[in-house]
Design an enzyme around this catalytic site. Structure first.
Site, PDB file in Angstrom:
ATOM      1  N   GLU A  68       0.850  -1.189   0.000  1.00 19.96           N
ATOM      2  CA  GLU A  68       0.000   0.000   0.000  1.00 19.96           C
ATOM      3  C   GLU A  68       0.884   1.235   0.000  1.00 19.96           C
ATOM      4  OE1 GLU A  68      -3.691   2.431   2.038  1.00 19.96           O
ATOM      5  OE2 GLU A  68      -2.961   0.636   3.068  1.00 19.96           O
ATOM      6  N   GLU A  93       4.762   5.290   3.652  1.00 20.10           N
ATOM      7  CA  GLU A  93       4.213   6.589   4.058  1.00 20.10           C
ATOM      8  C   GLU A  93       5.369   7.507   4.450  1.00 20.10           C
ATOM      9  OE1 GLU A  93       2.344   9.631   4.393  1.00 20.10           O
ATOM     10  OE2 GLU A  93       0.943   7.947   4.091  1.00 20.10           O
ATOM     11  N   ASP A 120       9.998   7.875   0.078  1.00 17.19           N
ATOM     12  CA  ASP A 120       9.261   8.044  -1.171  1.00 17.19           C
ATOM     13  C   ASP A 120       8.972   6.677  -1.802  1.00 17.19           C
ATOM     14  OD1 ASP A 120       8.300   8.805  -3.661  1.00 17.19           O
ATOM     15  OD2 ASP A 120      10.097   9.909  -4.245  1.00 17.19           O
ATOM     16  N   ASP A 143      -3.369  12.261  -3.124  1.00 14.72           N
ATOM     17  CA  ASP A 143      -3.644  13.688  -3.326  1.00 14.72           C
ATOM     18  C   ASP A 143      -4.029  13.907  -4.792  1.00 14.72           C
ATOM     19  OD1 ASP A 143      -3.573  16.483  -3.596  1.00 14.72           O
ATOM     20  OD2 ASP A 143      -1.971  16.680  -2.114  1.00 14.72           O
ATOM     21  N   LYS A 147      -5.724  21.603  -8.869  1.00 11.41           N
ATOM     22  CA  LYS A 147      -5.475  22.670  -9.848  1.00 11.41           C
ATOM     23  C   LYS A 147      -4.749  22.120 -11.075  1.00 11.41           C
ATOM     24  CE  LYS A 147      -5.275  26.300  -6.328  1.00 11.41           C
ATOM     25  NZ  LYS A 147      -4.444  27.364  -5.700  1.00 11.41           N
ATOM     26  N   ASP A 179     -11.828   9.736  -4.287  1.00  3.87           N
ATOM     27  CA  ASP A 179     -13.138  10.349  -4.101  1.00  3.87           C
ATOM     28  C   ASP A 179     -13.257  11.638  -4.913  1.00  3.87           C
ATOM     29  OD1 ASP A 179     -11.339  11.814  -2.651  1.00  3.87           O
ATOM     30  OD2 ASP A 179     -12.636  12.099  -0.907  1.00  3.87           O
ATOM     31  N   THR A 216     -13.092   4.108   5.070  1.00  2.00           N
ATOM     32  CA  THR A 216     -12.503   5.016   6.049  1.00  2.00           C
ATOM     33  C   THR A 216     -13.566   5.963   6.622  1.00  2.00           C
ATOM     34  OG1 THR A 216     -11.966   6.734   4.429  1.00  2.00           O
ATOM     35  CG2 THR A 216     -10.350   4.963   4.738  1.00  2.00           C
ATOM     36  N   LYS A 217     -13.258   6.575   7.769  1.00  2.32           N
ATOM     37  CA  LYS A 217     -14.160   7.565   8.344  1.00  2.32           C
ATOM     38  C   LYS A 217     -14.357   8.733   7.386  1.00  2.32           C
ATOM     39  CE  LYS A 217     -13.225   6.619  13.235  1.00  2.32           C
ATOM     40  NZ  LYS A 217     -12.708   7.170  14.505  1.00  2.32           N
ATOM     41  N   GLU A 219     -14.216   8.581   4.156  1.00  6.81           N
ATOM     42  CA  GLU A 219     -15.082   8.089   3.086  1.00  6.81           C
ATOM     43  C   GLU A 219     -16.533   8.032   3.543  1.00  6.81           C
ATOM     44  OE1 GLU A 219     -15.227   4.186   0.097  1.00  6.81           O
ATOM     45  OE2 GLU A 219     -13.641   4.396   1.601  1.00  6.81           O
TER      46      GLU A 219
END
Length: 238
Positions: A68, A93, A120, A143, A147, A179, A216-217, A219
């Site tokens: 993940e 992460e 990374d 992320d 823009k 999302d 997830t919360k 989500e």
């Protein structure tokens, strides 16, 4: 293979130059996260300096291996690992409070089937994982860089997906979720045009959320507000 060391200034987050898909957020670990980090990083942490790993040595067995990328605070990854003790999981992460939070989850749940990189993901892919080692790669809610001038920062790009392909075994799954609908459309365009991948559902359709991807919360809150979530599952074909 050397013993894992805690990340430091001498061990930078990334060795890659150019555009990054992440910005290091400011934030300190809580007391509980820091304590878990200090206790458990030596056992569950992996570093770039160890070089290319042998997952069988890392986990002490041969099992389905999941990666993940960007696990956030780690709760979903911990839930997946707890629900599938017969599988192994590597999480990546760059934000240390998230690493500390996942280590606390590992301690609280008594998990043994997770290992963590705090660098990374590009370095993990290029420098740490053997080819055809993974059964599944998961990138959940990266992320979206809303823009237009920032779209070049999006993690899911053709070049990135091709590097992922080489780390997946043939038949392995690349599972993406977002999302943000414009990013979902971008992801679908990238995956549909990527060599060596085929959608697990018909045409350019999005997939239903698999039961093994925890909600997830964030989500759940989005769903209450009428926000959509889009899952993509593509299989490596060659």
């Amino acid at each position: 293979m050397t013993d894992p060391q805690q990340p430091s200034e001498e061990s930078p987050i990334t060795t890659r130059r150019g555009i990054r898909s992440f910005v290091l957020r400011q934030g300190r670990m809580t007391v509980g996260q820091k304590s878990a980090y200090e206790r458990s990083w030596p056992k569950f942490g992996l570093t770039r300096e160890q070089g290319v790993i042998d997952p069988r040595e890392v986990f002490g067995r041969e099992a389905m291996l999941n990666l993940e990328i960007g696990f956030g605070m780690g709760k979903s990854l911990a839930e997946m690992a707890a629900a599938a003790p017969e599988q192994d999981f590597i999480g990546v992460e760059v934000h240390l409070p998230g690493v500390g939070a996942l280590l606390k989850e590992i301690e609280d749940r008594g998990l043994e089937n997770i290992r963590i990189y705090a660098i990374d993901a590009n370095d993990v892919i290029d420098l740490c994982l053997p080819d055809a080692a993974l059964d599944r790669v998961m990138v959940f809610f990266p992320d979206p860089w809303h823009k237009k001038r920032h779209h070049k920062r999006r993690l899911v790009q053709h070049e990135f997906i091709q590097r992922i392909r080489h780390k997946l075994r043939v038949g392995g799954i690349c599972h993406l979720a977002t999302d943000w609908e414009p990013y979902a459309e971008h992801m679908m365009a990238v995956m549909a045009d990527s060599e060596g991948f085929a959608n697990t559902v018909a045409g350019h359709e999005f997939a239903p959320r698999p039961d093994d991807r925890p909600v997830t919360k964030f989500e759940q809150r989005g769903e209450r507000l009428g926000h959509g979530v889009w899952d993509l599952l593509f299989r490596r074909t060659n």
